[in-house]
Design an enzyme around this catalytic site. Sequence first.
Site, PDB file in Angstrom:
ATOM      1  N   THR B  84       7.682  -9.568   1.649  1.00 36.43           N
ATOM      2  CA  THR B  84       8.626 -10.516   1.221  1.00 36.43           C
ATOM      3  C   THR B  84       8.780 -11.243   2.506  1.00 36.43           C
ATOM      4  O   THR B  84       9.768 -11.915   2.732  1.00 36.43           O
ATOM      5  CB  THR B  84       9.948 -10.303   0.727  1.00 36.43           C
ATOM      6  OG1 THR B  84      10.428  -9.106   1.374  1.00 36.43           O
ATOM      7  CG2 THR B  84       9.746  -9.570  -0.712  1.00 36.43           C
ATOM      8  N   ASP B 161       7.224  -0.292   3.230  1.00 39.90           N
ATOM      9  CA  ASP B 161       7.483   1.405   2.609  1.00 39.90           C
ATOM     10  C   ASP B 161       6.384   2.003   3.259  1.00 39.90           C
ATOM     11  O   ASP B 161       6.432   3.073   3.870  1.00 39.90           O
ATOM     12  CB  ASP B 161       7.610   1.442   1.256  1.00 39.90           C
ATOM     13  CG  ASP B 161       8.724   1.073   0.550  1.00 39.90           C
ATOM     14  OD1 ASP B 161       9.588   0.696   1.461  1.00 39.90           O
ATOM     15  OD2 ASP B 161       9.046   1.150  -0.786  1.00 39.90           O
ATOM     16  N   LYS B 239       8.522   4.445   9.296  1.00 36.54           N
ATOM     17  CA  LYS B 239       9.647   3.894   8.662  1.00 36.54           C
ATOM     18  C   LYS B 239      10.800   5.044   8.674  1.00 36.54           C
ATOM     19  O   LYS B 239      10.400   6.086   7.990  1.00 36.54           O
ATOM     20  CB  LYS B 239       9.531   3.318   7.435  1.00 36.54           C
ATOM     21  CG  LYS B 239      10.580   2.554   6.850  1.00 36.54           C
ATOM     22  CD  LYS B 239      10.178   2.009   5.309  1.00 36.54           C
ATOM     23  CE  LYS B 239      11.352   1.045   4.919  1.00 36.54           C
ATOM     24  NZ  LYS B 239      11.291   0.391   3.557  1.00 36.54           N
TER      25      LYS B 239
END
Lengths: 640, 438
Positions: B84, B161, B239
Amino acid sequence: MGELKKMKDLTLEDYQAIGLKSGLEIHQQLDTEKKLFCRCPVRPYSERFDAEILRHMRPTLSELGEYDGTALMEFKTKKNIIYQINKETVCTYEMDDTPPFELNSEALDIAVEVTLLLGCKLVSEIHIARKQYLDGSIPTGFQRTTILGIDGSIPYGDRKIGIIQLGLEEDACREVSDTGHMRTYRTDRLGIPLIETVTYPEMRSPQEVADVANILRYLVRSTGRVRTGIGAARQDVNVSVDRGQRVEIKGVPRIKDIPLLVHNEAFRQVTLIEIMDELASRGINHLTFKTQTSDVTAVLKGTRYYPVAEALKKGMGVRAVTLKGYRGILSIKTQPETTFAKEVSDRVRVIACLDILPNIAHSDMDAETFSGAEWTKIKKSSGTGENDTVIVVWGGEEDLDTAVKEIIIRAEQALDGVLDETRQALPCGISGFERVLPGPNRMYPDTDLPPIAITEERIKRIRSLLPELPWIRRERYIKDGLSEEKAQRMSISPFRELFDEVSKGSGFEKQALASFLLDALRSLERNNRIENLSAPILKRTIVAAAKKGLCPEALPILVKQTCGRGMIDPEKAVDGFVKIDDKDLPERTGEYLRSLELPGIDRKRLVDFLIGRLKEKFPGQASGRRFFELVDRFVGGDPL
Amino acid sequence: MWSDVEIDSTRGNFKGIILPRSETADDTHIVLKMDTGYNVGLAVDTINSITEHGRKEAHYKIPEKEFPFDPKKPNVKLLGTGGTIASRLDYRTGAVIPAFSPGELYGSVPELADICNLETEKLYGVFSENMGPEQWRGTAEAIGREIRKGTSGVVIGHGTDTMHHTAAILSFMVQDSPVPIVMVGSQRSSDRPSSDAAINLINATRTAAHSDFAEVMVCMFGPTSDQYGLLHRGTRVRKMHSSYRSTFRTIGDIPLAMVEKDRFVPLREDYKRRRSDRNVKINTAFEERVSILYYYPNMNPDILEALIDNDYKGIIIAGTGLGHVNKPLYPALKRAADKGIHIYMTVQTLWGYVQMYVYDTGRDIMDLGVIPAANMLPEVAYVKLGWALGQSNDREEVKKIMLTPIAGEITDREPHNGYLIYQGGIPEVEEFISRFKK
């Protein structure tokens, strides 16, 4: 364009003549244990903070694919936003580093309750929306908010005031400071559940707005589940007049400040319309509107006008903007002690961040600024003619372009009269520009949370527990013999349930009991005499006193014992109170009164003086009325 | 849908525009957008009648402006895989969908035009959990093409992710790049004013256009504040938080560099420098039958048996401590080794090396054919084993590939400041976080 009108000289008809319409948005914090979308406690507020974070805000597209005007304005200001984080009251949700948790169901219940009290139509399912705020007051850049009901009403005199909607939302940060390109917020208040009640603009005079604000306040307080105290309720007032626009004055903390703000805003709009007409009569419109800007930094070298001399010392620049045909416009009074120039100065302050005042000077000013020779040079370099006015602005080079643009924008907007904008309430009932009024373009759905159905079962459960409406309760109290003032206050007092319970069949005079609960108790509390006040003990004290046939005037003495440091058992305290039989009272008081040396004062004063002495000597033994009766007889010559 | 209506229901009258309802929501409500901008849901069974007045269909469009071209500026290619970085709302699912053309990007992040001439290509439009060998190969090949065409740098938009999986595999599939290859995403989607997307994109694009780091890197927020970005080596990044902006951390080492507003601050010297040649090695061979086994106490060997029976060729174990599993697994490990399955040990502690000589358990496990993989992160070892098995099936050959560092996935030494997770509450840490906006 003469002097501005004063509120005290005007009647409802005068306001109707200018077409005043005003509505309210009331924000009220709910008394929940936790915040709306996370599990942080809602209190305490604190000045202390453990960390700071730095963020910026960018405008984004709304759901319908357009940028919001306010959003663009805030982006132009390029602010660094600092959030102060207190670890007790803030978690990673408020920092916008964790998605929201489920909506606080206690808050939802209270909001449904108020929606029902307002007679609103409840929606079947609430959808959480994001309402953009790019001023940084919420770290996400939007407020999570939802609508529970629409189209309700409350009675006001023989009219009804319509309610547009009731929403449930999270509270925003508290602003600490805002200087230059740096704005600082405290985050403890952020996320506290808040209900927002929005009325139709159906109030017709400044006083009506305050009246309706009070009614709404009483209504929400009647649930007993809202916060009180400074900042727990905040009013936004919107105002328009004929040919004007809806202008919103944000965050009015006290209802008594509302009337003057509404009055001044109404006449600010009237003046702006007069300015619009004046400019039109001078033949200025959007096609003929003309300005000329020049750099006058060099021209003003050596000026003795202090603000500019200081700016030049810091290496800042100065610009002059000539507004063709605008002579005299900037010095027209728009609010008390305030001229149209303030509208321009506000924009420069808010949008270009030139916030050291004064930030502009203009050629129509009476005040001492530049010397005559300097003005001549300024006018010459920016082509200011006989019918023109010139605005001088100074500041850092990085902000001057924005400042000049905003001056031109605001000056040209004078051709449109009143602008829809958000204003900030200032002391003395005037207001200042805050931002362009946001539209529906700043709303978009919150993709982090699913809709929540408001089930019939939930409504039924809440409806069965609805409090009596405060205006109905008030009427009942008046019928029961309370004064209007006491009835009003008791109808929204936290003790109203207790009052209903104990006044039934206690034999207490209701007015006296109300006085005790509303006034005496508060004064004891303020003086720290009843630090262990609790509702059950209070109730037991009142019930025991009633049973023994004591009068309400005995209650303060008893409560000091039962709810004070000693925490004496109510029944014991009442037992220990030696009551003089009423038939012995004349003799006992007479004996005392006769022993006094009477001061040589007029009769009325003497009566008051003696009643005071009796209250001291025989505390809680009789009502004020009974003491009056005895003293009256004594002063009239009856030895008792 | 999109009808401007008045609805008479048992709870009252409502006016607004009917919106599409999310596919995952129940079908007993309709969603109405009122003119205040708020949406509300109305139960279908409460509705008496609907009167239609007109239609108002939304047009979502990021204001599109032609991206300006400046011959003096470097050319950068932005490859999109999803995520995004720029996005708009999708009514159907209620989620955000990416917007991507240079014009759209310029419309929402105009600062990009000050950095470079940007070209974009949408390779995929998938959430990062749906990235896999096919997308990895395609991305690596696209990078190769762009480098040979002469780009000054490549930016890869990616969901966060599995960004570190992709960063790792690209570090093996694309070797000796002459230009920066920068992966970027956002933790707050770009439909939010507080989004980190614009700053990340600006930082990544500047890195690709102007920096000297010719490696595969991840460029994301340093602290949660809008202060600076960090460049992490593609094989050492992970992450580490489900939602923080500063989620990406270099593990067991320090990051490559800080990206500040107007400069790059290298934190180490051992990075590969930008070159002007166009030589790059692209090797996208990949064996898909590889798995990670995350060991837990009382793990039953049938899990491992299932992998063996399903013809897995390689297994990465994320073992406890220095690299251990329990005894009941031994027979299955033996069976796997006998079947020629390549098994490597990593540590689920993430920080630190596998050291299987310290305890007998470790020695026993090595005897069963399990090979310690030094301080390779489990996910990195997983993609590397897939890639190595793409090259060869020979035990020794594969072992040589696995244990020879290609892009910093194994390091000779762990610096003392490679393990820093400060803990709140301790006075000196509290002092630090109160003084610096982290």
